[in-house]
Design an enzyme around this catalytic site. Sequence first.
Site, PDB file in Angstrom:
ATOM      1  N   CYS A   1       0.812  -1.217   0.000  1.00 37.89           N
ATOM      2  CA  CYS A   1       0.000   0.000   0.000  1.00 37.89           C
ATOM      3  C   CYS A   1       0.848   1.270   0.000  1.00 37.89           C
ATOM      4  O   CYS A   1       0.324   2.368  -0.128  1.00 37.89           O
ATOM      5  CB  CYS A   1      -0.939  -0.002   1.192  1.00 37.89           C
ATOM      6  SG  CYS A   1      -1.951  -1.476   1.244  1.00 37.89           S
TER       7      CYS A   1
ATOM      8  N   HIS B   1      -3.326   6.832   2.367  1.00 31.91           N
ATOM      9  CA  HIS B   1      -3.756   5.545   1.823  1.00 31.91           C
ATOM     10  C   HIS B   1      -5.094   5.205   2.475  1.00 31.91           C
ATOM     11  O   HIS B   1      -5.259   5.323   3.697  1.00 31.91           O
ATOM     12  CB  HIS B   1      -2.700   4.494   2.129  1.00 31.91           C
ATOM     13  CG  HIS B   1      -3.214   3.110   2.009  1.00 31.91           C
ATOM     14  ND1 HIS B   1      -3.834   2.656   0.863  1.00 31.91           N
ATOM     15  CD2 HIS B   1      -3.231   2.069   2.893  1.00 31.91           C
ATOM     16  CE1 HIS B   1      -4.208   1.401   1.048  1.00 31.91           C
ATOM     17  NE2 HIS B   1      -3.864   1.025   2.263  1.00 31.91           N
TER      18      HIS B   1
ATOM     19  N   ASN C   1     -10.181  -0.706   0.666  1.00 31.22           N
ATOM     20  CA  ASN C   1      -8.722  -0.572   0.581  1.00 31.22           C
ATOM     21  C   ASN C   1      -8.252  -1.130  -0.769  1.00 31.22           C
ATOM     22  O   ASN C   1      -8.297  -2.334  -0.994  1.00 31.22           O
ATOM     23  CB  ASN C   1      -8.105  -1.349   1.754  1.00 31.22           C
ATOM     24  CG  ASN C   1      -6.591  -1.312   1.731  1.00 31.22           C
ATOM     25  OD1 ASN C   1      -5.971  -0.977   0.728  1.00 31.22           O
ATOM     26  ND2 ASN C   1      -5.986  -1.680   2.851  1.00 31.22           N
TER      27      ASN C   1
END
Length: 844
Positions: free
Chosen positions: A182, A332, A362
């Site tokens: 990520c 993020h 996500n």
Amino acid sequence: MANASGLWGPSVPSLRRRAEFQHSMSMHGSVFCSREFIAKRVVCFSTTQGAEKQALGGSPAESRLPRLVSRGCKLIGSGSAIPALQISNDDLSKIVDTSDEWISVRTGIHNRRVLSAKESLTNLAAEAARKALEMAQVDADDVDMVLMCSSTPEDLFGSAPQIQKALGCKGNPLAYDITAACSGFVLGLVSAACHIRGGGFNNVLVIGADSLSRYVDWTDRGTCILFGDAAGAVLVQSCDAEEDGLFAFDLHSDGDGQRHLKASIKESKIDHAVGTNGSILDFPPKPISYSCIEMNGKEVFRFACRCVPQSIESALGKAGLDGSNIDWLLLHQANQRIIDAVATRLEMPQERVISNLANYGNTSAASIPLALDEAVRSGKVKSGDVIATAGFGAGLTWGSAIISNGSAALVERSTYSPTRQEALLSPSSFLSPSPSLFLCNSLLPYAEAPIASIYQGYQNSQGSSSPLTVFGVSFNLQHLIEDVLSLIHRASYLSSHGPSAQQWKQENSKQSLAGAPLPGKYKAFHQKKPERLEDVRYNGWLDAMKSSSPTCAYLTKDVGITSDDSYSFWMLKYPSAIKSFEQIMDLAHDRKIAVFLDYDGTLSPIVDDPDCAFMSEEMQLAVKNIAYYFPTAIISGRSCDKIYELVGLDELYYAGSHGMDIMGPVSSNLSNHHLKCVESTDQQFGEDVGLLQPAREFLPMIDEVFRILVENTKDIKGIKVENHKFCASIHYRNVDEKDWPRVAQCVLAILEDYPHLKITHGRKVLEVRPVIDWNKGNAIEFLLDSLSGMDNCAGVVPIYVGDDRTDEDAFKVLQARGYGFGILVSSVPKETNASYSLRDTSEV
Ligand SMILES: O=P(O)(O)OC[C@H]1O[C@H](O[C@H]2O[C@H](CO)[C@@H](O)[C@H](O)[C@H]2O)[C@H](O)[C@@H](O)[C@@H]1O
């Protein structure tokens, strides 16, 4: 054609100067390069022909072009792409034991996109890249590097070359993958910048794309609810060092933390026994595969809340900036609670935090460019805005970058059509001002008289269709009004963000008199003397505390607009709910109305002592009457008990603690749908009520914090700390302003020790609340869902009346629903998400 015009992304002078100073101090790591280094002309070589051509005998000399090294770099276009298939929380509840409520309260996620068998991640990435090129107006042929940030490539050896092929980049530019989970996109940005500065590359495509859905255990309700698939991309282009839009970085990894988040190779039973002929029995090895994602959510949460703010602060420090210089926080998108906690740590108000997590979950390396692209295309993020961005995730890896966006100008040239207000606020608008823009622009130094005449002109011409003429120039009335509103908006923006309006006026009147277009760089970054972290922190707080009850003066004093004028102009945008009563009723038509009322500042006037904030008898009767006709709820920051005591009406619903304590009607399935909802026979009401307390587990913590606050602030004269069950309020209305830093410090100290709490601001009050994604807006949604007879929400028109920042969450919900009426009670112009206004409680 490559964009090399530099029209893009205005540089921010003072900010750059400071950043360059930093550059000159440090050569390594996270700040790109030293000033001396920038100045050097270095020749380096870059292959611009394909491996095949070289193998076939192309002359190396021909394929190498000398390049000028050490340029600046800037983001000049963005794009994104998502799979067609949308999976909602309800869909998931059909395959694992979960519910929409459970997922959204804990994560903030409502939907995610998932690649179907027919779709490919490479195609998605190529689509995002194509859009970024389109916005940047750069040909695929002019791209000289493609960086694919992904942990889920469709080829073991990387997907980047396939994307390069899909884009049809003729020069066979270098394309390779970056694997950093990520954090991949932030690392990609840094890599692009390094390639541009040190390698002479010009146009680098940075793509973040992941399909974690392919590595998720769809029977594990702890992880399968979290992830989604997507792709986002930006084009990073070389530019003069002056225009540089990537200010500083901070990157880290910690292999020891890998155990908390991983998708490792599946363990195979390795037999090291040796055969009779000396061969190893387990040779040849069997093909391997990866296990599904395994995550220790609690540890990852702790890691993110601890490391991300530190990293951002470190990057800001390297850039010579602090939080007040940041327009947007773009993290993020992993979990709303992490986003909230980091924002709180950084004292970044919610309205400056970008979040689209609710829609996509996500999406790993894609989440930052996807959210950035949406924010740019919607006009939220504008050219020149400074963004603090941070990635964090498996590895563990984490890192942050402070960047300046230049996209808005290019978006204007491609697909995005900014509103007139945005155009006026955008520096690029000064390149070709429309007559009315120009008028507003050049009038600012002499605001008083012309604004009065414009307003007079507007009043005279109301109801007439003829154009308005000011100084011999004809204007479209509608545009004019918008422009004047923008002027006021800009004046307020200036006085809160920029140099003093007086300085600005002097500087710009010279230029406008000389006939030159105004530069439109409103933003001045105040260089702050180096301060201790704590100082910086509470200084930011103090600003927020001071502005918690804005007076009209900030809009008016330096630009010569009287407070009455500015309120009248403001009301053009937020008309009086009284005068618009008929219109509101017409719009509500034959639908049911539900009424939501805030208490302090709405039903009762603001007074010095919170315990003496009583409603008038007249108001109480009015509320009683409303409740007779419509379902009516009080939504307050106070505890349910306290608010019931003050209002004293049984026929209402009550949502205390900013909606974290709801006493509502018991409706069908209420307790099924809301895991924190229990039915009880309430002693006060003597009837069955549903209690929704999404922050119930925070109760002991708030009690503890309340006691600490009382103890720690006992020496501050005038302070009052209230326990509102799921939040604690610290009132500083009666505290001498010189002691406000002490108030801020005491409250701030709580955050250090209780990372699961956050702080919000009300009217001369700080409120300590749990870091959960639950506010007055959620309370309204819940009540609308649950009110008996209101099952069909679409048939209900909610009306919400409120006065402070916490009410904005409710206004936003109405705005997002596209129906309902938000009414702000305010006697001064304020930025709001409401649609109508009332001047004070007497008008309510
Ligand atoms: O959501 P609300 O019902 O508007 O509650 C917000 C806060 O209201 C109270 O504080 C405010 O009103 C006080 C009395 O007029 C005033 O003294 C204070 O300065 C205002 O902030 C209440 O005491 C807070 O706990 C609520 O959060």
